[in-house]
Design an enzyme around this catalytic site. Sequence first.
Site, PDB file in Angstrom:
ATOM      1  N   CYS A   1      21.863  88.233  32.030  1.00 23.48           N
ATOM      2  CA  CYS A   1      23.102  87.313  32.066  1.00 23.48           C
ATOM      3  C   CYS A   1      23.037  86.798  30.831  1.00 23.48           C
ATOM      4  CB  CYS A   1      22.875  86.860  33.652  1.00 23.48           C
ATOM      5  SG  CYS A   1      24.712  85.759  33.278  1.00 23.48           S
TER       6      CYS A   1
ATOM      7  N   CYS B   1      27.883  88.630  33.692  1.00 23.63           N
ATOM      8  CA  CYS B   1      27.591  89.667  33.803  1.00 23.63           C
ATOM      9  C   CYS B   1      27.304  91.187  34.311  1.00 23.63           C
ATOM     10  CB  CYS B   1      25.949  89.666  33.376  1.00 23.63           C
ATOM     11  SG  CYS B   1      25.037  88.842  35.071  1.00 23.63           S
TER      12      CYS B   1
ATOM     13  N   LEU C   1      53.650  38.714  38.205  1.00 25.73           N
ATOM     14  CA  LEU C   1      54.208  38.243  37.049  1.00 25.73           C
ATOM     15  C   LEU C   1      54.514  39.151  36.446  1.00 25.73           C
ATOM     16  CD1 LEU C   1      49.404  38.559  37.599  1.00 25.73           C
ATOM     17  CD2 LEU C   1      51.012  36.824  37.304  1.00 25.73           C
TER      18      LEU C   1
ATOM     19  N   ASP D   1      18.728  41.410  57.595  1.00 23.93           N
ATOM     20  CA  ASP D   1      19.317  41.704  58.405  1.00 23.93           C
ATOM     21  C   ASP D   1      19.138  41.784  59.845  1.00 23.93           C
ATOM     22  OD1 ASP D   1      20.736  42.056  56.370  1.00 23.93           O
ATOM     23  OD2 ASP D   1      21.071  44.761  56.293  1.00 23.93           O
TER      24      ASP D   1
ATOM     25  N   TYR E   1      42.787  34.040  44.330  1.00 24.43           N
ATOM     26  CA  TYR E   1      43.216  34.314  42.991  1.00 24.43           C
ATOM     27  C   TYR E   1      43.817  32.666  43.242  1.00 24.43           C
ATOM     28  CZ  TYR E   1      46.902  36.630  43.943  1.00 24.43           C
ATOM     29  OH  TYR E   1      48.033  37.008  44.300  1.00 24.43           O
TER      30      TYR E   1
ATOM     31  N   GLU F   1      41.426  35.586  33.425  1.00 24.81           N
ATOM     32  CA  GLU F   1      40.208  36.422  34.902  1.00 24.81           C
ATOM     33  C   GLU F   1      41.431  37.924  35.459  1.00 24.81           C
ATOM     34  OE1 GLU F   1      42.445  35.470  39.294  1.00 24.81           O
ATOM     35  OE2 GLU F   1      42.893  33.266  37.749  1.00 24.81           O
TER      36      GLU F   1
ATOM     37  N   LYS G   1      42.151  41.070  37.002  1.00 20.45           N
ATOM     38  CA  LYS G   1      43.189  41.659  37.709  1.00 20.45           C
ATOM     39  C   LYS G   1      42.538  42.440  39.026  1.00 20.45           C
ATOM     40  CE  LYS G   1      48.390  42.332  38.448  1.00 20.45           C
ATOM     41  NZ  LYS G   1      48.065  43.439  39.110  1.00 20.45           N
TER      42      LYS G   1
ATOM     43  N   GLU H   1      17.543  39.228  61.388  1.00 20.11           N
ATOM     44  CA  GLU H   1      16.892  38.064  61.975  1.00 20.11           C
ATOM     45  C   GLU H   1      18.782  38.084  62.075  1.00 20.11           C
ATOM     46  OE1 GLU H   1      13.263  36.170  59.407  1.00 20.11           O
ATOM     47  OE2 GLU H   1      15.237  36.613  58.339  1.00 20.11           O
ATOM     48  N   TYR H   2      19.712  38.313  61.205  1.00 23.92           N
ATOM     49  CA  TYR H   2      21.055  37.931  61.531  1.00 23.92           C
ATOM     50  C   TYR H   2      21.219  38.744  62.768  1.00 23.92           C
ATOM     51  CZ  TYR H   2      26.340  38.619  60.549  1.00 23.92           C
ATOM     52  OH  TYR H   2      27.194  37.851  60.221  1.00 23.92           O
ATOM     53  N   ASP H   3      20.984  39.874  63.006  1.00 24.87           N
ATOM     54  CA  ASP H   3      21.509  40.552  64.156  1.00 24.87           C
ATOM     55  C   ASP H   3      21.601  39.734  65.144  1.00 24.87           C
ATOM     56  OD1 ASP H   3      22.528  42.473  63.131  1.00 24.87           O
ATOM     57  OD2 ASP H   3      20.764  44.502  62.751  1.00 24.87           O
TER      58      ASP H   3
ATOM     59  N   ARG I   1      51.897  40.408  50.490  1.00 24.56           N
ATOM     60  CA  ARG I   1      53.057  39.505  50.077  1.00 24.56           C
ATOM     61  C   ARG I   1      54.871  39.347  50.325  1.00 24.56           C
ATOM     62  NH1 ARG I   1      56.055  40.944  45.770  1.00 24.56           N
ATOM     63  NH2 ARG I   1      56.187  39.266  44.102  1.00 24.56           N
TER      64      ARG I   1
ATOM     65  N   CYS J   1      29.115  88.231  39.051  1.00 29.00           N
ATOM     66  CA  CYS J   1      28.506  87.109  38.047  1.00 29.00           C
ATOM     67  C   CYS J   1      30.096  87.444  37.193  1.00 29.00           C
ATOM     68  CB  CYS J   1      27.006  87.296  37.402  1.00 29.00           C
ATOM     69  SG  CYS J   1      27.444  86.284  36.257  1.00 29.00           S
TER      70      CYS J   1
ATOM     71  N   ASP K   1      42.923  45.420  41.222  1.00 29.24           N
ATOM     72  CA  ASP K   1      44.157  46.447  41.764  1.00 29.24           C
ATOM     73  C   ASP K   1      44.042  46.734  43.698  1.00 29.24           C
ATOM     74  OD1 ASP K   1      46.191  47.925  41.663  1.00 29.24           O
ATOM     75  OD2 ASP K   1      45.190  49.952  41.096  1.00 29.24           O
TER      76      ASP K   1
ATOM     77  N   LYS L   1      46.445  32.146  32.728  1.00 33.56           N
ATOM     78  CA  LYS L   1      47.296  31.422  32.539  1.00 33.56           C
ATOM     79  C   LYS L   1      47.167  30.223  31.904  1.00 33.56           C
ATOM     80  CE  LYS L   1      46.972  33.166  37.618  1.00 33.56           C
ATOM     81  NZ  LYS L   1      46.630  32.328  39.449  1.00 33.56           N
TER      82      LYS L   1
HETATM   83  O1  JCF Z   1      43.970  39.549  41.202  1.00 32.40           O
HETATM   84  C1  JCF Z   1      45.461  39.534  41.600  1.00 32.40           C
HETATM   85  N1  JCF Z   1      46.201  41.095  40.996  1.00 32.40           N
HETATM   86  C2  JCF Z   1      46.161  38.831  40.847  1.00 32.40           C
HETATM   87  C3  JCF Z   1      47.509  38.546  41.411  1.00 32.40           C
HETATM   88  C4  JCF Z   1      45.693  37.487  40.050  1.00 32.40           C
HETATM   89  C5  JCF Z   1      45.945  36.210  40.338  1.00 32.40           C
HETATM   90  O2  JCF Z   1      46.026  35.129  39.286  1.00 32.40           O
HETATM   91  C6  JCF Z   1      47.277  36.422  40.102  1.00 32.40           C
HETATM   92  C7  JCF Z   1      48.360  37.467  40.861  1.00 32.40           C
HETATM   93  C8  JCF Z   1      49.619  37.587  41.232  1.00 32.40           C
HETATM   94  C9  JCF Z   1      50.082  36.362  41.156  1.00 32.40           C
HETATM   95  N2  JCF Z   1      48.712  35.086  39.877  1.00 32.40           N
HETATM   96  C10 JCF Z   1      49.760  34.735  40.504  1.00 32.40           C
HETATM   97  C11 JCF Z   1      50.866  33.988  39.713  1.00 32.40           C
END
Ligand code: JCF
Length: 669
Positions: free
Chosen positions: A432, A411, A84, A34, A226, A114, A116, A36-38, A137, A408, A118, A291
């Site tokens: 107790c 007791c 999706l 870190d 993704y 893969e 998904k 060296e990076y700094d 989006r 307590c 959140d 997919k």
């Molecule tokens: O990780 C995700 N939330 C995720 C959302 C991954 C994907 O491959 C997605 C997506 C939303 C739409 N692919 C599409 C087409």
Amino acid sequence: MQLEQARHRAEALRQLINKHNFQYYVLDDPSITDNEYDILMRELIDIETDFSDLITPDSPTQRVGVSPVSELKEVKHLAPMLSLGNAFNEDEMRAFNKRIKEKLSVNSLVFSGETKFDGLAVNILYENGLLVTAATRGDGSIGEDVTHNVRTISQVPLSLFGENIPHLIEVRGEVVMTHKGFTALNDRQRDKGEKVFANPRNAAAGSLRQLDSRVTAQRPLAFFAYGIGEYKGKTNLTSHTSILRQLKEWGLPVSSDTKRLNGIDACLSYYAEIGAVRSELAHDIDGVVFKVNEISQQRELGFVSRAPRWAIAYKFPPLEEITQLLDIEIQVGRTGALTPVARLSPVNVAGVTVTNATLHNIDEIKRKDIKIGDWVYVRRAGDVIPEIVAVIKEKRANVSDFNMPNVCPVCGSDVVRQEGEAVYRCIGGLSCSAQNIQAIIHFASRKAMNIDGLGDKLIIQLTESGLISTVADLYSLSKEQLVTLERMGEKSAENLMAALEKSKKTTLERFIYAMGIREVGEATARTLAMRYKSLELIEQATTGELETISDVGPVVAFNIYSFFQQKHNLEIIQRLLLAGIYWENNEDEINLIFSGMSFVLTGSLQVMTRDEAKQKLISLGAKVTGSVSKKTNYVVYGENAGSKYEKAIELGITTLNEESFIKMLEKEK
Ligand code: JCF
């Protein structure tokens, strides 16, 4: 420095820093410290301060955030951002598989799988390799301009690198926050008296939609690519997995959990695999995305409304639910510590019914502003006890404050809070019943008297049936009494009687530890046993005398002293000794098998840490030193052992690898 010279140096620094950024944030594999990076960063900042014309939009110095914008502008995506379709069970997954196989008239299909994420979907536009805009989006066609904020996310390259950089490309991905980052952020927000977030997703969304990117820069955001949208350039992207590989080669972070899958059954196994490790992942995921892997097949399948026919999200149940806090109850531990526990209106969280959540202590309740009757977010992360993440203030009505009790709840003894401590304690001690039960559990435990088969449930049964009230009563139990207990057969009763008998032969250190004196763990118990060699002498020790022992401070000395001042404790000890508990009164019995021997530890051990090995050796009487000499008896070596190992060989000292060392410890036990 001359302008031209500065330009060259700045360019070189930018490339270097961007490379290290990629290694650190994307590959998780830094090659410099870190510090060296700094130093590199510092030099670049200095040049850019002197020659402001040299600042480029993709300079790593440009990630700290800029002055706030007045609103988030609209951005039209070049290609629409799709949503999706969902599947919630195996049947729906099989139906998806059948549908597309029929449409494509094929017998078998290759999918990509893969996790998904959140978080929040974003679209990042790169032109000639440079990050130009980043947008949320939105409705899929038009999103909000969050370029200033996305630029602060260290994982997102400000310029792509490598081969085949397209003239133009939209990179799609998810902005997320790790659990760790989320917890730390909420703690900071609370400390500042600012809004806390209900979950990592909300925190990521809130952070990404900031007007002031200097705030965003302080938020622990991460990004995973993704897919791609509009694309203009030379292409050899024929499958989804090849797209992900290419994105990674350009320096974009891509999830490492991506997998090429042959057929629907492989998809279902992948879903189960991810489900099993879900709670251990650094980020929240709400499902798995499958997919059709071949782009040509994707084209053939096309879309229904805004969702591709060739992809589906197989969802997981949420890890977080909303429920009502019905009451806060108090649990009393062995040392009398009162722990508040939330009683919740039962709620199913990812397949498990949750009715309780830990609240840790009163400070935590105040910090989170939790009141009885509140609606709360409960979260189950892994195997840990469910937790209340936050209160839903908007839903608050008819709530009451929680206060720690003055007496307590078990007791009725007084409750005290020591200065500077978060913990309230019942002063009832063993009178107790809650503390008493915990004390008996401790007494019987493996490292104490090691009474085989005497577990928590049985101890509660024994106390509640009135068969025992103190640890001393254990040794007056009879087999006839035991068989009167529910679920206790002849054989189990006999086994327990034998285990009790066996436990009578013990050691002084185990006996002291078993007493459960506050803050006297195994190590202190051992020290006391070695120092005094007799229980009578420990009983008579003054606090001043006890404090002269290394590792025994004033608090522990006081705890020991006052323990033996209490008549009740002395009576129990008397009864235990009369019941036949004994230990040999000489030093050998205290297992000082390495007394007078000198050890050196070197290299990295795998099974135990070097510190643990050292503690263990000291407890067995050994001296552990840092350098090898003629006086050294053993050198224990781990991986990458260096000069000390060589010296040992040179001096003809016995060397032990970790395995033999552990064997030796076990043999001597
Ligand atoms: O990780 C995700 N939330 C995720 C959302 C991954 C994907 O491959 C997605 C997506 C939303 C739409 N692919 C599409 C087409």
